[in-house]
Design a protein around this motif. Structure first.
Motif, PDB file in Angstrom:
ATOM      1  N   LEU A   1      80.201  26.273  12.086  1.00 28.56           N
ATOM      2  CA  LEU A   1      79.947  25.028  11.348  1.00 28.56           C
ATOM      3  C   LEU A   1      79.721  23.852  12.293  1.00 28.56           C
ATOM      4  O   LEU A   1      78.870  22.999  12.037  1.00 28.56           O
ATOM      5  CB  LEU A   1      81.109  24.730  10.394  1.00 28.56           C
ATOM      6  CG  LEU A   1      81.173  25.608   9.160  1.00 28.56           C
ATOM      7  CD1 LEU A   1      82.484  25.372   8.413  1.00 28.56           C
ATOM      8  CD2 LEU A   1      79.984  25.378   8.249  1.00 28.56           C
ATOM      9  N   MET A   2      80.476  23.821  13.372  1.00 31.25           N
ATOM     10  CA  MET A   2      80.287  22.752  14.358  1.00 31.25           C
ATOM     11  C   MET A   2      78.867  22.804  14.908  1.00 31.25           C
ATOM     12  O   MET A   2      78.175  21.790  14.954  1.00 31.25           O
ATOM     13  CB  MET A   2      81.306  22.884  15.492  1.00 31.25           C
ATOM     14  CG  MET A   2      81.135  21.860  16.584  1.00 31.25           C
ATOM     15  SD  MET A   2      81.576  20.200  16.083  1.00 31.25           S
ATOM     16  CE  MET A   2      83.313  20.249  16.452  1.00 31.25           C
ATOM     17  N   GLU A   3      78.425  23.971  15.305  1.00 28.49           N
ATOM     18  CA  GLU A   3      77.079  24.105  15.868  1.00 28.49           C
ATOM     19  C   GLU A   3      76.006  23.798  14.830  1.00 28.49           C
ATOM     20  O   GLU A   3      75.018  23.138  15.138  1.00 28.49           O
ATOM     21  CB  GLU A   3      76.879  25.491  16.475  1.00 28.49           C
ATOM     22  CG  GLU A   3      77.686  25.725  17.729  1.00 28.49           C
ATOM     23  CD  GLU A   3      77.431  24.687  18.806  1.00 28.49           C
ATOM     24  OE1 GLU A   3      76.292  24.206  18.953  1.00 28.49           O
ATOM     25  OE2 GLU A   3      78.381  24.340  19.508  1.00 28.49           O
ATOM     26  N   ASN A   4      76.193  24.260  13.602  1.00 27.39           N
ATOM     27  CA  ASN A   4      75.219  23.958  12.548  1.00 27.39           C
ATOM     28  C   ASN A   4      75.141  22.459  12.270  1.00 27.39           C
ATOM     29  O   ASN A   4      74.077  21.940  11.934  1.00 27.39           O
ATOM     30  CB  ASN A   4      75.576  24.685  11.251  1.00 27.39           C
ATOM     31  CG  ASN A   4      75.251  26.154  11.302  1.00 27.39           C
ATOM     32  OD1 ASN A   4      74.400  26.593  12.069  1.00 27.39           O
ATOM     33  ND2 ASN A   4      75.930  26.933  10.486  1.00 27.39           N
ATOM     34  N   SER A   5      76.247  21.773  12.427  1.00 26.84           N
ATOM     35  CA  SER A   5      76.297  20.343  12.070  1.00 26.84           C
ATOM     36  C   SER A   5      75.368  19.486  12.922  1.00 26.84           C
ATOM     37  O   SER A   5      74.979  18.394  12.508  1.00 26.84           O
ATOM     38  CB  SER A   5      77.727  19.810  12.163  1.00 26.84           C
ATOM     39  OG  SER A   5      78.122  19.596  13.503  1.00 26.84           O
ATOM     40  N   PHE A   6      74.967  19.970  14.078  1.00 23.94           N
ATOM     41  CA  PHE A   6      74.069  19.200  14.926  1.00 23.94           C
ATOM     42  C   PHE A   6      72.620  19.213  14.401  1.00 23.94           C
ATOM     43  O   PHE A   6      71.759  18.538  14.950  1.00 23.94           O
ATOM     44  CB  PHE A   6      74.148  19.679  16.380  1.00 23.94           C
ATOM     45  CG  PHE A   6      75.494  19.401  16.983  1.00 23.94           C
ATOM     46  CD1 PHE A   6      75.878  18.101  17.293  1.00 23.94           C
ATOM     47  CD2 PHE A   6      76.407  20.421  17.194  1.00 23.94           C
ATOM     48  CE1 PHE A   6      77.131  17.832  17.821  1.00 23.94           C
ATOM     49  CE2 PHE A   6      77.666  20.159  17.723  1.00 23.94           C
ATOM     50  CZ  PHE A   6      78.021  18.867  18.032  1.00 23.94           C
ATOM     51  N   TYR A   7      72.397  19.963  13.321  1.00 23.59           N
ATOM     52  CA  TYR A   7      71.090  19.984  12.655  1.00 23.59           C
ATOM     53  C   TYR A   7      71.129  19.316  11.279  1.00 23.59           C
ATOM     54  O   TYR A   7      70.126  19.294  10.580  1.00 23.59           O
ATOM     55  CB  TYR A   7      70.586  21.431  12.506  1.00 23.59           C
ATOM     56  CG  TYR A   7      70.318  22.086  13.825  1.00 23.59           C
ATOM     57  CD1 TYR A   7      69.130  21.849  14.506  1.00 23.59           C
ATOM     58  CD2 TYR A   7      71.250  22.944  14.402  1.00 23.59           C
ATOM     59  CE1 TYR A   7      68.871  22.445  15.734  1.00 23.59           C
ATOM     60  CE2 TYR A   7      71.006  23.544  15.629  1.00 23.59           C
ATOM     61  CZ  TYR A   7      69.817  23.289  16.281  1.00 23.59           C
ATOM     62  OH  TYR A   7      69.566  23.880  17.493  1.00 23.59           O
ATOM     63  N   TYR A   8      72.261  18.803  10.870  1.00 27.33           N
ATOM     64  CA  TYR A   8      72.381  18.206   9.532  1.00 27.33           C
ATOM     65  C   TYR A   8      71.413  17.042   9.336  1.00 27.33           C
ATOM     66  O   TYR A   8      70.953  16.814   8.223  1.00 27.33           O
ATOM     67  CB  TYR A   8      73.804  17.732   9.260  1.00 27.33           C
ATOM     68  CG  TYR A   8      74.802  18.829   8.927  1.00 27.33           C
ATOM     69  CD1 TYR A   8      74.513  20.181   9.097  1.00 27.33           C
ATOM     70  CD2 TYR A   8      76.061  18.511   8.458  1.00 27.33           C
ATOM     71  CE1 TYR A   8      75.447  21.168   8.808  1.00 27.33           C
ATOM     72  CE2 TYR A   8      76.995  19.487   8.157  1.00 27.33           C
ATOM     73  CZ  TYR A   8      76.684  20.813   8.337  1.00 27.33           C
ATOM     74  OH  TYR A   8      77.606  21.783   8.044  1.00 27.33           O
ATOM     75  N   HIS A   9      71.083  16.339  10.402  1.00 28.87           N
ATOM     76  CA  HIS A   9      70.148  15.222  10.268  1.00 28.87           C
ATOM     77  C   HIS A   9      68.753  15.698   9.854  1.00 28.87           C
ATOM     78  O   HIS A   9      67.922  14.914   9.419  1.00 28.87           O
ATOM     79  CB  HIS A   9      70.072  14.424  11.583  1.00 28.87           C
ATOM     80  CG  HIS A   9      69.446  15.177  12.710  1.00 28.87           C
ATOM     81  ND1 HIS A   9      70.127  16.167  13.409  1.00 28.87           N
ATOM     82  CD2 HIS A   9      68.207  15.112  13.237  1.00 28.87           C
ATOM     83  CE1 HIS A   9      69.318  16.670  14.335  1.00 28.87           C
ATOM     84  NE2 HIS A   9      68.146  16.048  14.252  1.00 28.87           N
ATOM     85  N   LYS A  10      68.505  16.997   9.945  1.00 22.63           N
ATOM     86  CA  LYS A  10      67.218  17.555   9.536  1.00 22.63           C
ATOM     87  C   LYS A  10      67.272  18.081   8.104  1.00 22.63           C
ATOM     88  O   LYS A  10      66.374  18.808   7.678  1.00 22.63           O
ATOM     89  CB  LYS A  10      66.812  18.678  10.479  1.00 22.63           C
ATOM     90  CG  LYS A  10      66.535  18.203  11.902  1.00 22.63           C
ATOM     91  CD  LYS A  10      66.076  19.364  12.759  1.00 22.63           C
ATOM     92  CE  LYS A  10      65.707  18.909  14.126  1.00 22.63           C
ATOM     93  NZ  LYS A  10      64.363  18.394  14.241  1.00 22.63           N
ATOM     94  N   ALA A  11      68.293  17.716   7.359  1.00 24.84           N
ATOM     95  CA  ALA A  11      68.490  18.231   6.002  1.00 24.84           C
ATOM     96  C   ALA A  11      67.326  17.917   5.071  1.00 24.84           C
ATOM     97  O   ALA A  11      67.074  18.661   4.126  1.00 24.84           O
ATOM     98  CB  ALA A  11      69.793  17.684   5.422  1.00 24.84           C
ATOM     99  N   GLY A  12      66.648  16.820   5.311  1.00 27.68           N
ATOM    100  CA  GLY A  12      65.487  16.495   4.505  1.00 27.68           C
ATOM    101  C   GLY A  12      65.745  15.563   3.337  1.00 27.68           C
ATOM    102  O   GLY A  12      64.844  14.883   2.875  1.00 27.68           O
ATOM    103  N   SER A  13      66.969  15.549   2.854  1.00 25.65           N
ATOM    104  CA  SER A  13      67.296  14.653   1.749  1.00 25.65           C
ATOM    105  C   SER A  13      68.788  14.337   1.783  1.00 25.65           C
ATOM    106  O   SER A  13      69.586  15.096   2.345  1.00 25.65           O
ATOM    107  CB  SER A  13      66.951  15.285   0.398  1.00 25.65           C
ATOM    108  OG  SER A  13      67.852  16.336   0.102  1.00 25.65           O
TER     109      SER A  13
END
Length: 183
Positions: free
Chosen positions: A124-136
């Protein structure tokens, strides 16, 4: 959780798992995320915190069942029942269509196993660095909801772990900044 120093043999086994990961991802990967670098970062985070080789190996392999054509029996044959059981715990049930229910089901299954919770924390920590790319904003908030649910589930077993404390700090940072990303 007791931390350890890895032996030369431990590092060879980790290297063997890394080679297996690369081979399986190169053969057939049906994930849109950068699977190799993701799995390596999840495992490296745990390795750098001193967790044992079996945890690092399971972290390297944690996404293979859902994102490649790898079977759990291949993992068990190559790396043993303990690692195969961890990978099974970490694999999402793709038969559950509702994503939130799918995540909640997996997190609840993992809560019985501290090692699985540690690997999922790193994931989850590693995935969180892509949350800004969520799109909405709605998707971003869903990701935060997923992380929040995990934190609640894992807290009884992981509250003293540095990795878990870092995940909470990361969650609070992301929560604080959610409205700035999608104005």
């Amino acid at each position: 959780m007791k931390l350890d120093t890895k032996t030369y043999t431990d590092n060879l086994e980790i290297d063997n798992a890394l080679k297996f990961l690369v081979k399986k991802v190169n053969q057939h990967c049906h994930s849109t995320k950068p699977l190799l670098s993701h799995c390596i970062r999840v495992a490296f985070r745990l390795d750098s915190l001193g967790y044992k080789k079996d945890i690092v190996i399971a972290a390297l392999l944690h996404d293979l069942i859902e994102d490649t054509d790898t079977s759990i029996s291949e993992i068990e044959k190559r790396f043993g029942k303990k690692i195969a059981n961890l990978v099974t715990l970490l694999t999402f049930d793709m038969n559950i269509n509702d994503k939130l229910v799918r995540y909640q089901s997996n997190f609840s299954r993992c809560k019985k196993n501290k090692t699985a919770l540690l690997i999922r924390s790193s994931d989850l920590m590693e995935n969180s660095f892509y949350y800004h790319k969520a799109g909405s904003l709605a998707t971003y908030q869903f990701l935060l909801q997923k992380m929040s649910y995990f934190i609640q589930v894992a807290k009884p077993k992981l509250s003293d772990e540095k990795l878990f404390k870092d995940l909470i700090v990361r969650y609070n940072f992301l929560k604080k900044h959610e409205n700035f990303l999608y104005k």
